[in-house]
Design a protein around this motif. Structure first.
Motif, PDB file in Angstrom:
ATOM      1  N   SER A 262      -6.227   0.527  -6.132  1.00 54.43           N
ATOM      2  CA  SER A 262      -5.257   0.050  -5.149  1.00 54.43           C
ATOM      3  C   SER A 262      -5.892  -0.008  -3.761  1.00 54.43           C
ATOM      4  CB  SER A 262      -4.031   0.974  -5.137  1.00 54.43           C
ATOM      5  OG  SER A 262      -3.117   0.557  -4.152  1.00 54.43           O
ATOM      6  N   ALA A 263      -6.651   1.016  -3.409  1.00 55.70           N
ATOM      7  CA  ALA A 263      -7.318   1.049  -2.100  1.00 55.70           C
ATOM      8  C   ALA A 263      -8.261  -0.137  -1.965  1.00 55.70           C
ATOM      9  CB  ALA A 263      -8.069   2.364  -1.925  1.00 55.70           C
ATOM     10  N   GLN A 264      -9.067  -0.377  -2.997  1.00 50.86           N
ATOM     11  CA  GLN A 264      -9.994  -1.516  -2.971  1.00 50.86           C
ATOM     12  C   GLN A 264      -9.247  -2.832  -2.798  1.00 50.86           C
ATOM     13  OE1 GLN A 264     -12.230  -1.377  -6.612  1.00 50.86           O
ATOM     14  NE2 GLN A 264     -14.158  -1.279  -5.486  1.00 50.86           N
ATOM     15  N   HIS A 265      -8.201  -2.988  -3.557  1.00 48.28           N
ATOM     16  CA  HIS A 265      -7.415  -4.222  -3.509  1.00 48.28           C
ATOM     17  C   HIS A 265      -6.849  -4.450  -2.105  1.00 48.28           C
ATOM     18  CE1 HIS A 265      -4.646  -7.361  -4.737  1.00 48.28           C
ATOM     19  NE2 HIS A 265      -3.661  -6.673  -4.194  1.00 48.28           N
ATOM     20  N   HIS A 266      -6.271  -3.423  -1.526  1.00 49.52           N
ATOM     21  CA  HIS A 266      -5.648  -3.578  -0.213  1.00 49.52           C
ATOM     22  C   HIS A 266      -6.680  -3.737   0.905  1.00 49.52           C
ATOM     23  CE1 HIS A 266      -1.722  -3.240  -1.897  1.00 49.52           C
ATOM     24  NE2 HIS A 266      -1.968  -2.038  -2.393  1.00 49.52           N
ATOM     25  N   VAL A 267      -7.835  -3.128   0.753  1.00 45.15           N
ATOM     26  CA  VAL A 267      -8.911  -3.338   1.733  1.00 45.15           C
ATOM     27  C   VAL A 267      -9.330  -4.808   1.715  1.00 45.15           C
ATOM     28  CG1 VAL A 267     -11.358  -2.876   2.175  1.00 45.15           C
ATOM     29  CG2 VAL A 267      -9.775  -0.977   1.841  1.00 45.15           C
ATOM     30  N   ARG A 268      -9.451  -5.391   0.529  1.00 41.33           N
ATOM     31  CA  ARG A 268      -9.805  -6.815   0.432  1.00 41.33           C
ATOM     32  C   ARG A 268      -8.714  -7.680   1.062  1.00 41.33           C
ATOM     33  NH1 ARG A 268     -11.841  -5.335  -4.772  1.00 41.33           N
ATOM     34  NH2 ARG A 268      -9.860  -5.918  -5.710  1.00 41.33           N
ATOM     35  N   GLU A 269      -7.445  -7.320   0.820  1.00 45.27           N
ATOM     36  CA  GLU A 269      -6.346  -8.094   1.392  1.00 45.27           C
ATOM     37  C   GLU A 269      -6.349  -8.038   2.922  1.00 45.27           C
ATOM     38  OE1 GLU A 269      -2.608  -8.152  -1.664  1.00 45.27           O
ATOM     39  OE2 GLU A 269      -2.947  -6.285  -0.563  1.00 45.27           O
ATOM     40  N   VAL A 270      -6.520  -6.840   3.470  1.00 40.22           N
ATOM     41  CA  VAL A 270      -6.521  -6.683   4.935  1.00 40.22           C
ATOM     42  C   VAL A 270      -7.693  -7.460   5.528  1.00 40.22           C
ATOM     43  CG1 VAL A 270      -6.848  -5.042   6.823  1.00 40.22           C
ATOM     44  CG2 VAL A 270      -5.318  -4.484   4.947  1.00 40.22           C
ATOM     45  N   THR A 271      -8.839  -7.357   4.896  1.00 40.80           N
ATOM     46  CA  THR A 271     -10.018  -8.077   5.380  1.00 40.80           C
ATOM     47  C   THR A 271      -9.775  -9.578   5.369  1.00 40.80           C
ATOM     48  OG1 THR A 271     -11.459  -6.314   4.559  1.00 40.80           O
ATOM     49  CG2 THR A 271     -12.492  -8.442   4.993  1.00 40.80           C
ATOM     50  N   ALA A 272      -9.163 -10.070   4.316  1.00 41.04           N
ATOM     51  CA  ALA A 272      -8.868 -11.508   4.227  1.00 41.04           C
ATOM     52  C   ALA A 272      -7.874 -11.944   5.313  1.00 41.04           C
ATOM     53  CB  ALA A 272      -8.316 -11.842   2.843  1.00 41.04           C
TER      54      ALA A 272
ATOM     55  N   GLY B  92      -6.310   4.801 -10.302  1.00 47.03           N
ATOM     56  CA  GLY B  92      -5.272   3.922  -9.753  1.00 47.03           C
ATOM     57  C   GLY B  92      -5.315   3.841  -8.247  1.00 47.03           C
ATOM     58  N   ILE B  93      -5.472   4.990  -7.588  1.00 53.50           N
ATOM     59  CA  ILE B  93      -5.549   5.006  -6.123  1.00 53.50           C
ATOM     60  C   ILE B  93      -6.785   4.256  -5.645  1.00 53.50           C
ATOM     61  CG2 ILE B  93      -6.140   6.557  -4.191  1.00 53.50           C
ATOM     62  CD1 ILE B  93      -3.221   6.458  -4.551  1.00 53.50           C
TER      63      ILE B  93
ATOM     64  N   TRP C 249       0.838  -1.202   0.000  1.00 46.76           N
ATOM     65  CA  TRP C 249       0.000   0.000   0.000  1.00 46.76           C
ATOM     66  C   TRP C 249       0.873   1.252   0.000  1.00 46.76           C
ATOM     67  CZ3 TRP C 249      -3.955   2.470  -1.408  1.00 46.76           C
ATOM     68  CH2 TRP C 249      -4.432   3.608  -0.761  1.00 46.76           C
ATOM     69  N   ALA C 250       1.924   1.262   0.795  1.00 50.44           N
ATOM     70  CA  ALA C 250       2.831   2.412   0.826  1.00 50.44           C
ATOM     71  C   ALA C 250       3.498   2.602  -0.534  1.00 50.44           C
ATOM     72  CB  ALA C 250       3.882   2.230   1.917  1.00 50.44           C
ATOM     73  N   SER C 251       3.876   1.513  -1.158  1.00 52.01           N
ATOM     74  CA  SER C 251       4.495   1.576  -2.483  1.00 52.01           C
ATOM     75  C   SER C 251       3.511   2.110  -3.520  1.00 52.01           C
ATOM     76  CB  SER C 251       4.987   0.180  -2.871  1.00 52.01           C
ATOM     77  OG  SER C 251       5.523   0.191  -4.157  1.00 52.01           O
ATOM     78  N   ASP C 252       2.280   1.607  -3.483  1.00 50.57           N
ATOM     79  CA  ASP C 252       1.249   2.084  -4.414  1.00 50.57           C
ATOM     80  C   ASP C 252       0.948   3.560  -4.195  1.00 50.57           C
ATOM     81  OD1 ASP C 252       1.127  -0.464  -5.401  1.00 50.57           O
ATOM     82  OD2 ASP C 252      -0.878  -0.918  -4.618  1.00 50.57           O
ATOM     83  N   ARG C 253       0.862   3.936  -2.941  1.00 55.12           N
ATOM     84  CA  ARG C 253       0.578   5.341  -2.605  1.00 55.12           C
ATOM     85  C   ARG C 253       1.670   6.252  -3.145  1.00 55.12           C
ATOM     86  NH1 ARG C 253      -0.551   5.246   3.362  1.00 55.12           N
ATOM     87  NH2 ARG C 253       1.639   5.731   3.350  1.00 55.12           N
TER      88      ARG C 253
END
Length: 136
Positions: free
Chosen positions: A120-130, A116-117, A97-101
């Motif tokens: 990326s935000a959606q993707h990382h939210v799904r990852e954290v939730t998982a 893009g943001i 997430w820091a790299s994407d940001r």
């Protein structure tokens, strides 16, 4: 403005996930189990018979305690491994997430950056939730 909200939301979610997962201090099980005292071999009386019977009962209870202790120790070891794995996964998500940001500067203001943001935000939210769901 949408991008700043996305960044703040993901950062907040990462912080909440850290709180849910707790510290990285593994739980230790230090309880030592007592040994059953043995009566002297030369002890021969009615009390000796009662003591032997009580010792046998205590021995049985101690064996049950040892079995329970082993089960608890195994559960604690498994929980420690789950926590360690979850923290490792969460670190990876935070780094990505820091790299994407950094790569997708929300202040740039282009439509591509906004998209893009948000992606990326959606993707990382799904990852954290998982990660949190798997740890739970």
């Amino acid at each position: 403005m949408v991008d700043t909200l996305s960044v703040t939301a993901v950062d907040g979610l990462l912080s909440q996930a850290r709180q849910l997962l707790g510290s990285m201090n593994p739980v230790q099980l230090d309880a030592a189990l007592p040994t059953v005292p043995q009566a002297p071999d030369s002890w021969d009386s009615e009390a000796a018979g009662s003591a032997a019977q009580a010792a046998a009962h205590l021995g049985h209870d101690t064996d049950e305690l040892r079995a329970a202790h082993q089960a608890v120790a195994a559960a604690i070891a498994e929980a420690n491994e789950i926590a360690r794995s979850a923290h490792t996964q969460l670190n990876a998500v935070e780094n990505a997430w820091a790299s994407d940001r950094a790569a997708l500067d929300p202040a740039a203001g282009t439509d591509d950056n906004h998209a893009g943001i948000l992606q990326s935000a959606q993707h990382h939210v799904r990852e954290v939730t998982a990660v949190v769901q798997a740890a739970a």
